[in-house]
Write a protein that holds these residues in place. Structure first.
Motif, PDB file in Angstrom:
ATOM      1  N   LEU A 113       0.867  -1.179   0.000  1.00 56.22           N
ATOM      2  CA  LEU A 113       0.000   0.000   0.000  1.00 56.22           C
ATOM      3  C   LEU A 113       0.902   1.228   0.000  1.00 56.22           C
ATOM      4  N   ALA A 114       0.860   1.993  -1.098  1.00 52.67           N
ATOM      5  CA  ALA A 114       1.657   3.224  -1.192  1.00 52.67           C
ATOM      6  C   ALA A 114       0.756   4.396  -0.862  1.00 52.67           C
ATOM      7  N   VAL A 115       1.203   5.230   0.056  1.00 52.61           N
ATOM      8  CA  VAL A 115       0.391   6.362   0.509  1.00 52.61           C
ATOM      9  C   VAL A 115       1.185   7.645   0.325  1.00 52.61           C
ATOM     10  N   ASP A 116       0.557   8.642  -0.254  1.00 59.18           N
ATOM     11  CA  ASP A 116       1.196   9.964  -0.320  1.00 59.18           C
ATOM     12  C   ASP A 116       0.093  11.008  -0.347  1.00 59.18           C
ATOM     13  N   LEU A 117       0.304  12.091   0.405  1.00 59.17           N
ATOM     14  CA  LEU A 117      -0.772  13.083   0.433  1.00 59.17           C
ATOM     15  C   LEU A 117      -0.744  13.996  -0.785  1.00 59.17           C
ATOM     16  N   SER A 118       0.276  13.860  -1.625  1.00 56.46           N
ATOM     17  CA  SER A 118       0.392  14.730  -2.794  1.00 56.46           C
ATOM     18  C   SER A 118      -0.181  14.057  -4.046  1.00 56.46           C
ATOM     19  N   PRO A 119      -1.163  14.706  -4.701  1.00 56.15           N
ATOM     20  CA  PRO A 119      -1.692  14.122  -5.948  1.00 56.15           C
ATOM     21  C   PRO A 119      -0.623  14.024  -7.026  1.00 56.15           C
ATOM     22  N   ALA A 120       0.339  14.961  -7.025  1.00 58.33           N
ATOM     23  CA  ALA A 120       1.401  14.919  -8.041  1.00 58.33           C
ATOM     24  C   ALA A 120       2.298  13.695  -7.820  1.00 58.33           C
ATOM     25  N   GLN A 121       2.586  13.376  -6.547  1.00 57.48           N
ATOM     26  CA  GLN A 121       3.416  12.193  -6.268  1.00 57.48           C
ATOM     27  C   GLN A 121       2.655  10.924  -6.619  1.00 57.48           C
ATOM     28  N   VAL A 122       1.357  10.908  -6.318  1.00 56.36           N
ATOM     29  CA  VAL A 122       0.541   9.729  -6.673  1.00 56.36           C
ATOM     30  C   VAL A 122       0.577   9.534  -8.187  1.00 56.36           C
ATOM     31  N   ALA A 123       0.496  10.644  -8.946  1.00 52.99           N
ATOM     32  CA  ALA A 123       0.543  10.538 -10.415  1.00 52.99           C
ATOM     33  C   ALA A 123       1.888   9.959 -10.863  1.00 52.99           C
ATOM     34  N   CYS A 124       2.976  10.350 -10.193  1.00 55.49           N
ATOM     35  CA  CYS A 124       4.305   9.790 -10.540  1.00 55.49           C
ATOM     36  C   CYS A 124       4.345   8.285 -10.293  1.00 55.49           C
ATOM     37  N   ILE A 125       3.838   7.877  -9.130  1.00 54.22           N
ATOM     38  CA  ILE A 125       3.872   6.444  -8.782  1.00 54.22           C
ATOM     39  C   ILE A 125       3.035   5.654  -9.791  1.00 54.22           C
ATOM     40  N   GLU A 126       1.844   6.170 -10.078  1.00 46.42           N
ATOM     41  CA  GLU A 126       0.954   5.424 -10.982  1.00 46.42           C
ATOM     42  C   GLU A 126       1.520   5.362 -12.395  1.00 46.42           C
ATOM     43  N   LEU A 127       2.157   6.434 -12.828  1.00 46.77           N
ATOM     44  CA  LEU A 127       2.731   6.423 -14.176  1.00 46.77           C
ATOM     45  C   LEU A 127       3.811   5.347 -14.286  1.00 46.77           C
ATOM     46  N   LYS A 128       4.682   5.267 -13.279  1.00 49.79           N
ATOM     47  CA  LYS A 128       5.757   4.277 -13.328  1.00 49.79           C
ATOM     48  C   LYS A 128       5.180   2.859 -13.248  1.00 49.79           C
ATOM     49  N   ALA A 129       4.159   2.689 -12.385  1.00 50.96           N
ATOM     50  CA  ALA A 129       3.532   1.358 -12.278  1.00 50.96           C
ATOM     51  C   ALA A 129       2.889   0.975 -13.612  1.00 50.96           C
ATOM     52  N   ALA A 130       2.232   1.941 -14.263  1.00 51.38           N
ATOM     53  CA  ALA A 130       1.609   1.658 -15.567  1.00 51.38           C
ATOM     54  C   ALA A 130       2.686   1.305 -16.587  1.00 51.38           C
ATOM     55  N   GLY A 131       3.830   1.981 -16.506  1.00 46.18           N
ATOM     56  CA  GLY A 131       4.950   1.672 -17.402  1.00 46.18           C
ATOM     57  C   GLY A 131       5.414   0.233 -17.224  1.00 46.18           C
ATOM     58  N   PHE A 132       5.517  -0.210 -15.968  1.00 49.75           N
ATOM     59  CA  PHE A 132       5.910  -1.601 -15.718  1.00 49.75           C
ATOM     60  C   PHE A 132       4.894  -2.565 -16.327  1.00 49.75           C
ATOM     61  N   ARG A 133       3.604  -2.212 -16.218  1.00 45.59           N
ATOM     62  CA  ARG A 133       2.556  -3.103 -16.743  1.00 45.59           C
ATOM     63  C   ARG A 133       2.640  -3.245 -18.260  1.00 45.59           C
TER      64      ARG A 133
END
Ligand SMILES: C[S@@+](CC[C@H](N)C(=O)[O-])C[C@H]1O[C@@H](n2cnc3c(N)ncnc32)[C@H](O)[C@@H]1O
Length: 370
Positions: free
Chosen positions: A65-85
């Motif tokens: 479970l990755a938690v961050d209060l910043s929407p910009a950081q969440v977007a970074c995490i999701e982009l990299k995860a989508a890249g892995f997929r």
């Protein structure tokens, strides 16, 4: 006097709408050794740039479970995860801004449908950031780029900076530091650029220093000497990025080719939440997690709030679990009253701190839940 603290006090004191950390600046190899994640573990991780959270998937946990209060950081995490997929390894490195690319727009279109709607909206509106190279995009990375472009050339020639990252023995590194690197300009300009005021405005946020006492540049200069002599710059990706603006002979764990398949195979076990740590842990059931990557968030919050987060860790953690966290400039430890529940693994913490390639932290702690 300490600033007033709310449940997510730091969210009210600093701007979290920008990308602050496009990369993770905490040594991932150290984190993985500290956490010793086993297959099937449930992990909690402060999200940041997402790199270390994704690295945790290498160990086949049941969930991260990755938690961050910043929407910009969440977007970074999701982009990299989508890249892995979606992408092969070389294309993922291009999209993440690790290697050069002229087709990041195309690569983004390939991963776009694998994003949440909020992150899709974020990147649709910030495509230029991806095109320029995500890995350089955060406020912290921009601060290092200022150092590299404007300060370092006043101290050393390009050739000498390049030589810094050449492979050498410890004795040779000490001689290079003493004879070539440690000039009065190095010491003077380092102290100015990494002072509280300059780092607060250009690199982090003045609010991140609310709990930092004393001179910050002097201890960082000592850490820099350790990083350039005891440690090997030719094997240090973080240092290479700071002084060269690219990874020359070393990559952070998440981008190494040998880790790609194992992260990709488990990327569906990653869950990303935009929330404060306080809220996310507060909502977790008792005994939910085996491993906690807490980054250096305690540094941003008061001692009282730190105690509250440790209480939540003890409640939501499982026996035998582990908690890893860093101190950069403010000393933060688990409160003594929790000594019977959180046992410090001291020799391990000290050894890992000494070998951490991210040299700017004053301490690293690994505690065991007992
Ligand atoms: C604590 S910062 C430190 C970054 C780290 N030193 C690095 O360079 O990788 C990591 C992340 O924590 C997030 N953060 C800070 N305080 C938080 C809190 N109370 N709850 C959730 N996220 C938080 C920030 O948005 C940031 O993305």
């Amino acid at each position: 006097m300490e600033p007033p603290e709310s449940r997510s006090g730091i969210a009210a004191r600093a701007d979290f709408s920008i990308i602050r950390y496009a990369q993770c600046w905490e040594d991932a190899d150290v984190l993985l050794e500290a956490l010793d994640i086993h297959p099937g573990d449930r992990c909690f991780s402060v999200g940041s740039g997402g790199d270390n959270t994704l690295s945790m998937l290498v160990c086949a946990p049941a969930e991260v479970l990755a938690v961050d209060l910043s929407p910009a950081q969440v977007a970074c995490i999701e982009l990299k995860a989508a890249g892995f997929r979606v992408l092969p390894h070389a294309a993922l490195l291009e999209l993440a801004g690790i290697t050069a690319s002229t087709r990041r727009d195309d690569l983004y279109q390939q991963v776009r449908s694998a994003l949440s709607s909020a992150s899709r909206r974020y990147w649709d509106a910030n495509l230029a950031v991806l095109e320029r190279g995500l890995a350089s995009a955060g406020k912290f990375e921009t601060y290092f780029a200022l150092f590299r472009r404007w300060i370092l050339p006043l101290i050393h020639s390009r050739a000498r900076v390049a030589r810094l990252c050449d492979p050498r023995s410890v004795a040779e590194r000490r001689a290079f530091y003493r004879d070539d690197w440690n000039t009065w300009r190095w010491r003077a300009l380092f102290r100015i650029f990494f002072s509280r005021r300059i780092m607060g405005y250009l690199g982090r946020d003045p609010a991140f220093f609310d709990y930092v006492r004393g001179d910050v540049a002097a201890p960082l200069l000592c850490r820099a000497e350790h990083g350039l002599t005891d440690l090997d710059p030719s094997r240090n990706p973080y240092l290479q990025w700071i002084v060269l603006g690219r990874f020359r002979t070393a990559l952070p764990h998440v981008w190494r080719p040998e880790n790609f398949e194992r992260i990709r195979n488990h990327v569906d076990r990653l869950r990303v939440e935009q929330a404060s740590v306080e809220t996310a842990l507060g909502a977790a059931a008792d005994g939910s997690f085996d491993r906690f990557n807490m980054s250096d968030i305690f540094e941003y919050i008061s001692e009282a709030a730190t105690e509250g987060v440790f209480d939540a860790i003890v409640r939501s953690g499982r026996r035998g679990g582990r908690v890893a966290y860093w101190n950069m400039l403010a000393p933060r430890r688990r409160p003594p009253r929790l000594a019977a529940r959180l046992r410090p693994l001291e020799p391990l913490s000290r050894r890992l701190h000494d070998q951490a390639m991210t040299i700017f932290y004053s301490a690293f702690f690994v505690d065991e839940l007992v």
